[in-house]
Each structure stands twice: as structure tokens, then as C-alpha cells.
Scaffold this motif. Structure first.
Motif, PDB file in Angstrom:
ATOM      1  N   ARG A 104       0.833  -1.215   0.000  1.00 56.29           N
ATOM      2  CA  ARG A 104       0.000   0.000   0.000  1.00 56.29           C
ATOM      3  C   ARG A 104       0.862   1.258   0.000  1.00 56.29           C
ATOM      4  N   LEU A 105       1.963   1.240   0.743  1.00 56.37           N
ATOM      5  CA  LEU A 105       2.872   2.375   0.786  1.00 56.37           C
ATOM      6  C   LEU A 105       3.502   2.612  -0.584  1.00 56.37           C
ATOM      7  N   ALA A 106       3.860   1.534  -1.271  1.00 54.18           N
ATOM      8  CA  ALA A 106       4.436   1.661  -2.605  1.00 54.18           C
ATOM      9  C   ALA A 106       3.440   2.309  -3.570  1.00 54.18           C
ATOM     10  N   VAL A 107       2.183   1.906  -3.482  1.00 51.12           N
ATOM     11  CA  VAL A 107       1.156   2.510  -4.340  1.00 51.12           C
ATOM     12  C   VAL A 107       0.999   3.987  -3.998  1.00 51.12           C
ATOM     13  N   ALA A 108       0.953   4.304  -2.705  1.00 47.59           N
ATOM     14  CA  ALA A 108       0.784   5.697  -2.285  1.00 47.59           C
ATOM     15  C   ALA A 108       1.961   6.562  -2.732  1.00 47.59           C
ATOM     16  N   GLU A 109       3.174   6.014  -2.632  1.00 48.96           N
ATOM     17  CA  GLU A 109       4.346   6.799  -3.026  1.00 48.96           C
ATOM     18  C   GLU A 109       4.408   6.999  -4.536  1.00 48.96           C
ATOM     19  N   THR A 110       3.838   6.105  -5.299  1.00 55.04           N
ATOM     20  CA  THR A 110       3.866   6.193  -6.754  1.00 55.04           C
ATOM     21  C   THR A 110       2.710   7.033  -7.294  1.00 55.04           C
ATOM     22  N   PHE A 111       1.686   7.244  -6.501  1.00 53.30           N
ATOM     23  CA  PHE A 111       0.463   7.905  -6.959  1.00 53.30           C
ATOM     24  C   PHE A 111       0.734   9.307  -7.499  1.00 53.30           C
ATOM     25  N   ASP A 112       1.530  10.113  -6.797  1.00 52.33           N
ATOM     26  CA  ASP A 112       1.786  11.485  -7.248  1.00 52.33           C
ATOM     27  C   ASP A 112       2.515  11.517  -8.590  1.00 52.33           C
ATOM     28  N   TRP A 150       2.413   9.237 -10.842  1.00 52.36           N
ATOM     29  CA  TRP A 150       1.450   8.772 -11.838  1.00 52.36           C
ATOM     30  C   TRP A 150       0.464   9.885 -12.191  1.00 52.36           C
ATOM     31  N   LEU A 151       0.017  10.662 -11.174  1.00 44.89           N
ATOM     32  CA  LEU A 151      -0.888  11.779 -11.450  1.00 44.89           C
ATOM     33  C   LEU A 151      -0.214  12.827 -12.326  1.00 44.89           C
ATOM     34  N   ASP A 152       1.070  13.108 -12.075  1.00 46.32           N
ATOM     35  CA  ASP A 152       1.801  14.054 -12.926  1.00 46.32           C
ATOM     36  C   ASP A 152       1.806  13.576 -14.369  1.00 46.32           C
ATOM     37  N   TRP A 153       2.081  12.297 -14.561  1.00 47.55           N
ATOM     38  CA  TRP A 153       2.091  11.742 -15.907  1.00 47.55           C
ATOM     39  C   TRP A 153       0.698  11.819 -16.544  1.00 47.55           C
ATOM     40  N   MET A 154      -0.348  11.512 -15.729  1.00 50.69           N
ATOM     41  CA  MET A 154      -1.710  11.560 -16.257  1.00 50.69           C
ATOM     42  C   MET A 154      -2.102  12.981 -16.652  1.00 50.69           C
ATOM     43  N   GLU A 155      -1.658  13.985 -15.896  1.00 48.95           N
ATOM     44  CA  GLU A 155      -1.984  15.376 -16.247  1.00 48.95           C
ATOM     45  C   GLU A 155      -1.400  15.756 -17.600  1.00 48.95           C
ATOM     46  N   GLU A 156      -0.252  15.182 -17.936  1.00 49.93           N
ATOM     47  CA  GLU A 156       0.382  15.483 -19.217  1.00 49.93           C
ATOM     48  C   GLU A 156      -0.248  14.705 -20.357  1.00 49.93           C
ATOM     49  N   THR A 157      -0.587  13.444 -20.126  1.00 51.61           N
ATOM     50  CA  THR A 157      -1.059  12.599 -21.218  1.00 51.61           C
ATOM     51  C   THR A 157      -2.578  12.585 -21.363  1.00 51.61           C
ATOM     52  N   ALA A 158      -3.311  12.598 -20.245  1.00 59.10           N
ATOM     53  CA  ALA A 158      -4.780  12.538 -20.308  1.00 59.10           C
ATOM     54  C   ALA A 158      -5.367  13.313 -19.131  1.00 59.10           C
ATOM     55  N   PRO A 159      -5.368  14.638 -19.201  1.00 68.93           N
ATOM     56  CA  PRO A 159      -5.821  15.436 -18.059  1.00 68.93           C
ATOM     57  C   PRO A 159      -7.276  15.181 -17.658  1.00 68.93           C
ATOM     58  N   VAL A 200      -7.716  12.542 -14.873  1.00 72.70           N
ATOM     59  CA  VAL A 200      -7.391  12.858 -13.479  1.00 72.70           C
ATOM     60  C   VAL A 200      -8.674  13.115 -12.693  1.00 72.70           C
ATOM     61  N   GLU A 201      -9.601  13.875 -13.283  1.00 70.39           N
ATOM     62  CA  GLU A 201     -10.871  14.123 -12.601  1.00 70.39           C
ATOM     63  C   GLU A 201     -11.656  12.827 -12.430  1.00 70.39           C
ATOM     64  N   GLU A 202     -11.656  11.971 -13.446  1.00 73.04           N
ATOM     65  CA  GLU A 202     -12.363  10.695 -13.349  1.00 73.04           C
ATOM     66  C   GLU A 202     -11.780   9.825 -12.248  1.00 73.04           C
ATOM     67  N   ILE A 203     -10.464   9.822 -12.138  1.00 71.16           N
ATOM     68  CA  ILE A 203      -9.804   9.012 -11.110  1.00 71.16           C
ATOM     69  C   ILE A 203     -10.202   9.481  -9.723  1.00 71.16           C
ATOM     70  N   PHE A 204     -10.138  10.797  -9.495  1.00 70.30           N
ATOM     71  CA  PHE A 204     -10.524  11.317  -8.190  1.00 70.30           C
ATOM     72  C   PHE A 204     -12.009  11.081  -7.925  1.00 70.30           C
ATOM     73  N   MET A 242      -9.189  13.152   0.794  1.00 68.02           N
ATOM     74  CA  MET A 242      -8.729  12.925  -0.562  1.00 68.02           C
ATOM     75  C   MET A 242      -8.857  14.175  -1.420  1.00 68.02           C
ATOM     76  N   PHE A 243      -9.949  14.890  -1.250  1.00 65.96           N
ATOM     77  CA  PHE A 243     -10.181  16.048  -2.102  1.00 65.96           C
ATOM     78  C   PHE A 243      -9.429  17.287  -1.640  1.00 65.96           C
ATOM     79  N   LYS A 244      -8.633  17.129  -0.582  1.00 62.50           N
ATOM     80  CA  LYS A 244      -7.710  18.195  -0.180  1.00 62.50           C
ATOM     81  C   LYS A 244      -6.364  18.036  -0.879  1.00 62.50           C
ATOM     82  N   HIS A 245      -6.200  16.958  -1.649  1.00 60.79           N
ATOM     83  CA  HIS A 245      -4.956  16.709  -2.384  1.00 60.79           C
ATOM     84  C   HIS A 245      -4.720  17.857  -3.359  1.00 60.79           C
ATOM     85  N   ALA A 246      -3.465  18.218  -3.530  1.00 62.15           N
ATOM     86  CA  ALA A 246      -3.111  19.350  -4.392  1.00 62.15           C
ATOM     87  C   ALA A 246      -3.563  19.135  -5.837  1.00 62.15           C
ATOM     88  N   LYS A 247      -3.619  17.916  -6.285  1.00 58.99           N
ATOM     89  CA  LYS A 247      -3.984  17.636  -7.681  1.00 58.99           C
ATOM     90  C   LYS A 247      -5.469  17.327  -7.861  1.00 58.99           C
TER      91      LYS A 247
END
Length: 142
Positions: A54-62, A64-73, A76-80, A95-100
Motif C-alpha cells: 500500500r505504501l508503494a502505491v501511495a508513493e507512486t500515486f503522485d 502517476w498523477l503528474d504523468w496523467m496530467e500530461e497525457t490525459a488530463p 485525473v478528474e475521473e480518477i478522483f 482525498m479532495f484536499k490533495h493538491a492535484k
């Protein structure tokens, strides 16, 4: 001539039950403690593996979100939105307090959760009404 039938030997009734000796009880107790310790150790090991995953997924999430913002913005809204739909109310707020987290996703998720609750309550009310009408029909036939 008549053949004589062979007779089965009479079965002896059980007169005594098996009894464990104190030495056997002590060995059994020791074995049970040993099994419990092994199971506890394995459970703690499995818990650690899952925590690390779970920690590995959490550490990779940001990243992955950066990559998603570039490739399929739009994704990102659908994921959240989807994560928010399945999160507890407390986790949804966090969750919705996340910067992204995109604006509007929190409201969409809350609307969806409210819709699911309303549908569940309606289905439950319909099931209760159906059960009530069946019991009324059974009483009227009796």
C-alpha cells in the motif's frame, strides 16, 4: 441338507473412552502454543507485506498523477471521482484536499454517493413492501 450360516462374532461394547495422560496433555498444549506462534508470525509477515505494498502505491500515486496530467488530463478528474465514490466520508474529505484534486470532483462524487444511498433505500423499501404484501396475502389465505 441345510447349510449352517456362519455367525459374526458379537461386537464388544466400548466400555472405556480414550483418556489422555498428563504427559500427552502437556505435549498437546506445547504443540498448540507452537502452532499459534507460527500462525502469528506468518500473519504479521503478511500484514507487513501488505502495508509495504500500500505504501508503494501511495508513493507512486503522485508521479502517476503528474504523468496523467500530461497525457490525459480529463482522466485525473475521473480518477478522483471514482476513488471518492468508494472512499469513506472521512477519507473522501481528506482525498479532495490533495493538491492535484480537480475542482468539482468532490461534488460529483458526493452526488453519486447520495444517489446510490437513495437507490439502496428505495430498493430496501420496495423489498419491505413486497415482504409485507406477501405476509398479508398469506394471512388472508389462512
Amino acid at each position: 441338507m441345510k447349510k449352517s450360516l456362519s455367525q459374526k462374532p458379537a461386537r464388544k461394547p466400548r466400555t472405556s473412552q480414550f483418556e489422555m495422560t498428563p504427559a500427552m496433555e502437556a505435549r498437546m498444549q506445547k504443540a498448540m502454543v507452537s502452532i499459534g506462534n507460527i500462525a502469528d508470525k506468518q500473519a504479521r509477515k503478511d500484514d507487513k507485506i501488505q502495508r509495504e505494498a500500500r505504501l508503494a502505491v501511495a508513493e507512486t500515486f503522485d508521479a502517476w498523477l503528474d504523468w496523467m496530467e500530461e497525457t490525459a488530463p480529463e482522466q485525473v478528474e475521473e480518477i478522483f471521482f471514482e476513488l471518492g465514490c468508494f472512499a469513506t466520508a472521512t477519507n473522501r474529505r481528506r482525498m479532495f484536499k490533495h493538491a492535484k484534486a480537480p475542482e468539482g470532483a468532490a461534488e460529483r462524487a458526493q452526488e453519486q454517493v447520495d444517489r446510490w444511498k437513495a437507490e439502496e433505500e428505495a430498493a430496501k423499501a420496495a423489498a419491505d413492501d413486497g415482504a409485507q404484501s406477501k405476509s398479508d396475502a398469506a394471512e388472508s389465505q389462512a
